[in-house]
Design a protein around this motif. Structure first.
Motif, PDB file in Angstrom:
ATOM      1  N   PHE A  73      34.950  60.158  74.469  1.00  0.00           N
ATOM      2  CA  PHE A  73      34.947  60.846  73.180  1.00  0.00           C
ATOM      3  C   PHE A  73      34.255  62.194  73.299  1.00  0.00           C
ATOM      4  O   PHE A  73      34.762  63.210  72.818  1.00  0.00           O
ATOM      5  N   LEU A  74      33.087  62.213  73.931  1.00  0.00           N
ATOM      6  CA  LEU A  74      32.349  63.467  74.081  1.00  0.00           C
ATOM      7  C   LEU A  74      33.147  64.485  74.894  1.00  0.00           C
ATOM      8  O   LEU A  74      33.202  65.669  74.538  1.00  0.00           O
ATOM      9  N   LEU A  75      33.761  64.039  75.982  1.00  0.00           N
ATOM     10  CA  LEU A  75      34.571  64.956  76.791  1.00  0.00           C
ATOM     11  C   LEU A  75      35.741  65.498  75.976  1.00  0.00           C
ATOM     12  O   LEU A  75      36.064  66.691  76.054  1.00  0.00           O
ATOM     13  N   ALA A  76      36.382  64.631  75.196  1.00  0.00           N
ATOM     14  CA  ALA A  76      37.518  65.065  74.383  1.00  0.00           C
ATOM     15  C   ALA A  76      37.086  66.084  73.329  1.00  0.00           C
ATOM     16  O   ALA A  76      37.752  67.110  73.139  1.00  0.00           O
ATOM     17  N   ARG A  77      35.986  65.828  72.643  1.00  0.00           N
ATOM     18  CA  ARG A  77      35.503  66.750  71.615  1.00  0.00           C
ATOM     19  C   ARG A  77      35.101  68.090  72.213  1.00  0.00           C
ATOM     20  O   ARG A  77      35.410  69.154  71.682  1.00  0.00           O
TER      21      ARG A  77
END
Length: 172
Positions: A18-22
């Protein structure tokens, strides 16, 4: 600790994906805005980068390199040619093919955008120390190499220090 954003569940912050995607989305948004301010798109930049790195080639090869159907790539080439960032000529051996070459103005645009990309990266990573940025880059490169680019060579040669600063890379 960073203030929670409305609409983002706290649990999502424990997900690396999630963090990488955001962060990837935010990085793409900033880069697209930067290109847009110069009248360019990521596809325009992809063409210029490919030509800068590999030299002249045919329109169809460039289309494949940037992931655009050749029929849809013509307006991309038209824009770059109108701005005198590339030139197109008929191929000497096959007049049905168009050869594309980056111009001096195109190279200057790529150089300027590379520097701008580095500045955008530094802004995105402003909360990290230089050592943390280097470590993050090294770790992301390792994940990239083992999941996406399985044919690439390691980022550091055996025996080199793992935290050695790496040269900044341009955006795709």
């Amino acid at each position: 600790m960073a203030q929670e954003r409305a609409g983002e569940p706290t649990e999502s912050r424990v997900s690396t994906g999630f963090l990488l995607a955001r962060l990837g989305a935010e990085s793409r948004r900033r880069w697209a805005r930067t290109l847009s301010e110069r009248g360019l798109t990521p596809y325009h930049f992809g063409v210029l980068m490919t030509l800068d790195e590999h030299g002249e080639t045919h329109q169809q090869r460039l289309s494949a390199a940037i992931g655009v159907d050749p029929r849809n790539a013509v307006p991309i080439f038209d824009t770059l040619e109108a701005r005198e960032l590339i030139t197109r000529t008929s191929d000497r051996t096959d007049r049905r093919k168009r050869t594309v070459v980056i111009t001096a103005a195109g190279r200057a645009a790529v150089d300027e955008l590379r520097h701008t990309g580095v500045a955008l990266d530094h802004g995105l990573l402003a909360g990290l120390t230089e050592r943390q940025r280097t470590t993050l880059h090294r770790l992301l490169l390792k994940v990239f190499e083992t999941t996406i680019d399985t044919n690439s060579t390691p980022a550091t040669a055996p025996g080199e220090p793992a935290d050695r600063p790496t040269a900044p890379t341009a955006r795709p």
